[in-house]
Every structure is written in C-alpha cells, then in structure tokens.
Write an enzyme that holds these catalytic residues in place. Structure first.
Site, mmCIF file in Angstrom:
data_model
loop_
_atom_site.group_PDB
_atom_site.id
_atom_site.type_symbol
_atom_site.label_atom_id
_atom_site.label_comp_id
_atom_site.label_asym_id
_atom_site.label_seq_id
_atom_site.Cartn_x
_atom_site.Cartn_y
_atom_site.Cartn_z
ATOM 1 N N SER A 201 6.829 38.623 15.669
ATOM 2 C CA SER A 201 5.442 39.029 15.405
ATOM 3 C C SER A 201 5.130 39.043 13.905
ATOM 4 C CB SER A 201 5.160 40.392 16.052
ATOM 5 O OG SER A 201 6.117 41.334 15.651
ATOM 6 N N SER B 142 2.829 32.117 10.796
ATOM 7 C CA SER B 142 2.366 30.907 10.109
ATOM 8 C C SER B 142 2.769 29.640 10.869
ATOM 9 C CB SER B 142 2.926 30.870 8.691
ATOM 10 O OG SER B 142 4.332 30.836 8.755
ATOM 11 N N GLU C 43 0.618 31.344 18.233
ATOM 12 C CA GLU C 43 -0.693 31.444 17.575
ATOM 13 C C GLU C 43 -0.399 31.428 16.094
ATOM 14 O OE1 GLU C 43 -3.467 31.128 18.966
ATOM 15 O OE2 GLU C 43 -2.760 31.277 21.028
ATOM 16 N N CYS D 282 -5.999 36.377 10.726
ATOM 17 C CA CYS D 282 -5.877 34.936 10.955
ATOM 18 C C CYS D 282 -7.252 34.323 11.147
ATOM 19 C CB CYS D 282 -5.009 34.687 12.170
ATOM 20 S SG CYS D 282 -5.486 35.734 13.532
#
Ligand code: NAD
Length: 543
Positions: A187, A266, A293, A327
């Site tokens: 995470s 990332s 993601e 993000c």
C-alpha cells in the site's frame, strides 16, 4: 449450519463529521492528537496473530514537525517474511471454508468500531503520521475506509447470488472460491483507507493476505490492523509486515503460492513487480492476479464557456488539498486565452489566502508533504521550471524544511503543452497551466489526451452543452474517473468507483464488485439429476 439466505442491507456512505469548534468530535480528536504526540508507540509486526518486536526498527515522524517522533516500528527481514508466508498458508483453508456471512460480519463490525470508538484514534494517527488536516483525515481514514468495508460486504453478497441457468434435469451451480494461494498487498503512504481496502477486499472474499504498508504510513495502518483484530479477524488471515520493498519482493512475490497481488502506488514499482511475476511465471501454482492502481497526471480542461469562479475553486482544491498528494490531484490545467486573465487574477487572490502549517491548527488548509525525499523531488521540479525559458513560476514556489516539509501551493505557466511539469507526475502541490488559443480547442484536447502515459482522473469545465458532449468524447480514454464542472478529486465509494487505465493501473475499480471479482475463482458445478444410461443418440436410429 447454513440454512437461510442472509441479507446485508444496501449501505449508506458514512456521514462526514464537521468538527466545528465546541463539537464533541473536535474535543475527542484534540485530546487524542495530544496523547499520540507525547507518547511514542512501539509498532510490532503481526504475523499469525502474534505481535513480534524486532531490534531492527525505524522511526515514525511527523512530516510537518520532523523532530517529533511518534514511535518506532519493527522492520521485517527475510526470516519474518517467510514466517508471514507460512502463516498465510496455514490460515488459508479454514478461512476460505468459513461461511461468507461470518467473514463479512468481521469487516462490518470493523466499520462500526472505526466510526465509533476508533474514530479519533485513527484520525489522529493519520493527521500526525501523514500530515493531513482534520477534514482530509476524516474523509480518508474514517469515512472512506468504513465505506470500503460496508460496500464491499454488500457487493460480495450480490456476486455470490449470481448463478447460471439450469435446464430441466440439471442443476448448474457456481461456487466463488478464494484464489489458490495467498494475496500479497503493498500500500502507498497517502491514504489509510487504501491500505485497509487492499487487504480487506481479498480477505473478505476468503483469501489470506500479507500486507506491506508504506514506511511513511505505518502508524495509521497499524491501527487499521488492530481494528480488524478487535473485530475478530482470525490469526494469519492478514499478516502485517512493514519491510523494505526489495525484501518483500524476494520472499513474498517470489513464493510459488502467491496467487494475487493487490497494489496501489507508483507506476514504476508496479511495473517492476509485474516484470518479476512474469519472470517467475513457470514456478507459480496458479497465474497470479495482478491488480494495481498507479500514478496519474490529472487534468482540468476549461472550455471558453466555463464559469471562472467554479473553475478556480476546483483548480485550487483539486491541486492543493493534501498538498497535491492524492493520486487524483489536478496537476495540469488547460485554460483558454479568453479566460486566462480572469482565471489568473482570481487564482492569485484565492491562493494568497491559503494557510499552511501544523495539522493541529484548524485554520490551515495545507500541511506538509510526506518526507524529505518527496520534498526534494518537488523542489527539483520547481527549480527546473524557474530555470527554464519555456515556463515561469507565477504563484508560490517557496519550499521550507526547517521545521516540516512545507511546499507552497505553486502554479507554473508553461509555454508548451509538452513542458516537463505538464507531463510528469510530481506528487506535490504544483499545478502547471497551459494557456491555449481559443481556436485551437481540438488540437489542445488531443494534446491533453496524448501528452502523458497516465489516464487516472480528469475534469472538464464548460457551460455549453455541445462542448461538454464533444470534450467528453475527445477525452474518453484520458481518465478512468471523469468529472464535469467539478474538481477531479474526492471520489466516494459507491458513487464513483475509482481507478484509471493506461499507465495509471489495471482499472479494477477500488470499492466495487469489479475489484472483488479479481479475488474470486469460480468453480462451475453441473449436477445431472437423473443421469442417462443410454449411449446411443436418437439420430443414430436406422431409417
Ligand atoms: P510508491 O510506489 O513509492 O510506494 C508504494 C508502496 O510500494 C510502498 O509501500 C513502498 O514501500 C513500496 N515499494 C517501493 N519500492 C518497492 C519495491 N521495489 N518493491 C516492492 N515494494 C516497493 O508510492 P507512494 O509514494 O507510496 O504513493 C504515491 C504513488 O501512488 C503516486 O504515484 C500515486 O499516483 C500513486 N497512487 C495511486 C492511486 C490510485 O488509485 N491510482 C492511489 C494512491 C496513490
């Protein structure tokens, strides 16, 4: 005994508390902030339900006051990571066999504990450890996490209901098994809720999980783990192992029983793990599901018919809340020449009123960026723009790390749509604006669509309905979360399932049924009620 169809009701989003002066929630949070600030905690690994304290530790510090040490956490090495693999494998069969409604109940209970007795504790940890203001912490570590838990339990129930057709004489059934191995989860620092979701979504579906939290979000993530345990999570179902990424890769990702990888962070790190999984493919028991993601270069695109006040408000909040470290944060804007003068004047006056500082001062909209590495990275982009003849820093640009890692809300004016800060993810409070000639709308939409590798979030602003239609179509693959006359941040579980495509991830929408499917492996079962006994088909009869 499983002799009834249990029903989870459709959830409501957790209401966001206001934290007005004098409110009980504000008083409770203030007390908790003080308590956590002065009493450092020792954060252990949690493997197989056991707390393990190691000599190898790292400090947890406040980003806005880096001399304040909130605690220390144990750093797992290869030996402990191997133990985590064994614990996850040992817990697997019993956990998968537990009736789904019992598994779901644990997470529904966790949501209620979180929004009740854990609320202040979780929020304070997130505010101090990740430098979020009260509101940002409430919507992340409390409301979004509770929503993930409640909505996913509901979505899972709806998935389990789906069954194939059965013609006369047959009963066809589909069973939704867990994956044939454990799930590895890594995470990011920026959302406590993401850490909680990366581990709870696969676990709810019957998988066991090994969780590597970010080194700069350990405190809030530790309380998420404690919350799950208090809600009744059995030993070994989720194993909490702060560690170095390379060690996690060497032991956990390389293990033949890794059946799924749930990641947010990332693009570079996800690509690295994907390559590692590819290189290992012959040795896995099953094909690992890879869900990631990743990065973004999120845009705001204004049409000449846009309303300037709402556009500027979205530019400010969308780019600078949580210091641009969402993000989904806007980091490039395309503004028509005809509106630029008005937009610039209003943006300058609004940004001038933004206050930056400690999370305990409620008048601050902004706080610090997460750590020195990030601070230096953001500063290097600002310096690059200052030195370039293709750009100009028109607002902010100041950076000060004497007390905390503070970066002013910064606006760069770029002379080309391909200027470096228009295309690379910076992950800080830096918005780059490109002013386009009104008659070059189509070419600029094309530039917006193709300039970066990312496609996470984006917003268009226009009053002209035909323009909305045209822009929405021109940018149809430019963002997985698309906003019309709103900022590109602030997705809510159940309302805007979140995720992007291209270099922004696999788009398996966090907080939706789509994501849960990735942690399930169907077994189709056909039962013939009265099996046939005759070999020959009717057509085989001679004429
Ligand atoms: P990061 O990629 O630096 O780190 C993410 C996690 O990966 C951390 O736990 C980190 O320790 C770990 N990691 C780093 N190198 C590793 C390696 N070699 N092997 C294994 N693990 C490794 O990201 P971050 O700084 O924590 O978060 C910011 C990034 O996350 C941004 O790119 C942002 O866009 C992205 N993000 C995306 C979403 C989304 O939903 N798309 C949400 C939040 C954050």
């Amino acid at each position: 005994m499983n002799n009834a169809y249990f029903q989870i009701r459709f959830p409501q989003n957790e209401p966001v508390k206001a934290y007005m002066p004098g409110s009980p929630e504000r008083a409770a949070l203030k007390a908790e902030l003080e308590a956590q600030r002065i009493a450092p905690v020792e954060v252990p690994l949690i493997i197989g339900g056991r707390e393990i304290f190691l000599e190898q530790t790292a400090d947890i510090v406040c980003p806005h006051d880096h001399r304040t040490v909130l605690g220390r956490y144990s750093v797992a090495g290869e030996k402990e990571l191997q133990l985590a693999v064994e614990a996850a494998e040992a817990a697997r069969a019993t956990w998968e066999a537990m009736p789904w409604e019992q598994r779901a109940t644990i997470f529904l209970k966790a949501a209620d504990l979180l929004t009740g007795k854990y609320r202040a504790k979780m929020s304070a940890a997130c505010m101090l450890g990740q430098s979020k203001n009260i509101y940002q912490s409430e919507i992340d570590s409390v409301c979004e996490l509770a929503d993930f838990l409640r909505f996913n339990a509901y979505y899972l129930q709806e998935i389990y209901k789906q069954q194939p057709i059965s013609p006369d004489g047959f009963w066809n059934r589909v069973e939704y098994r867990a994956l044939d191995g454990f799930v590895a989860a890594i995470s990011p620092f920026n959302f406590a809720a993401i850490g909680g979701n990366l581990v709870s979504a696969p676990a709810m579906a019957g998988n066991t999980v090994i969780w590597k939290p970010s080194s700069t979000a350990v405190l809030s993530n530790y309380y998420v783990m404690k919350l799950f345990m208090e809600a009744g999570l059995p030993a070994g179902v989720i194993n909490f192992v702060p560690c170095r990424g390379v060690d996690f890769g060497r032991v956990v990702i390389n293990d033949p029983h890794m059946a799924g990888f749930h990641f947010t962070g990332s693009t570079e790190v996800f690509n690295g793990i994907w390559k590692q999984v590819g290189a290992n493919i012959d040795k896995y028991v099953s094909y690992p599901r890879l869900v990631g993601e990743t990065g973004g270069k999120d845009f705001i695109f204004a049409h000449p018919s846009a309303d300037v006040e709402s556009l500027v408000c979205a530019m400010l909040l969308g780019s600078f809340e949580y210091q641009g470290q969402k993000c989904s944060a806007a980091s490039r804007a395309y503004i028509p020449q005809s509106l630029w003068e008005a937009v610039r004047a209003r943006l300058e006056s609004e940004v001038a009123q933004v206050r930056i500082g400690d999370v305990r001062d409620c008048t601050n909209l902004m706080n610090a960026v997460i750590d020195r590495k990030s601070f230096e990275n953001i500063r290097s982009y600002i310096e690059f723009a200052e030195a370039s003849s293709d750009a100009e820093v028109i607002i902010g640009g100041g950076c000060d790390d004497s007390v905390g890692y503070f970066v002013e809300p910064t606006v760069i004016l770029a002379r080309t749509p391909s200027f470096r800060t228009m295309v690379e993810e910076i992950f800080g409070p830096v918005l780059t604006v490109y002013v386009y000639p009104d008659e070059e709308l189509d070419a600029t939409l094309h530039a917006c669509d193709t300039a970066t590798r990312y496609a996470l979030t984006g917003a268009i602003f226009a009053q002209d309905r035909q323009a909305v239609v045209d822009m929405e179509r021109a940018l149809s693959h430019a963002a997985g979360n698309f906003y019309i006359n709103d900022k590109p941040t602030g997705a809510v579980v159940g309302q805007q399932p979140f995720g992007g495509s291209r270099g922004s991830g696999t788009n398996d929408k966090a907080g939706s049924a789509v994501n849960l499917y990735r942690w399930l492996s169907q077994r189709a079962i056909k039962e013939t009620l009265v099996p046939r006994t005759v070999v020959n088909y009717p057509y085989m009869t001679a004429e």
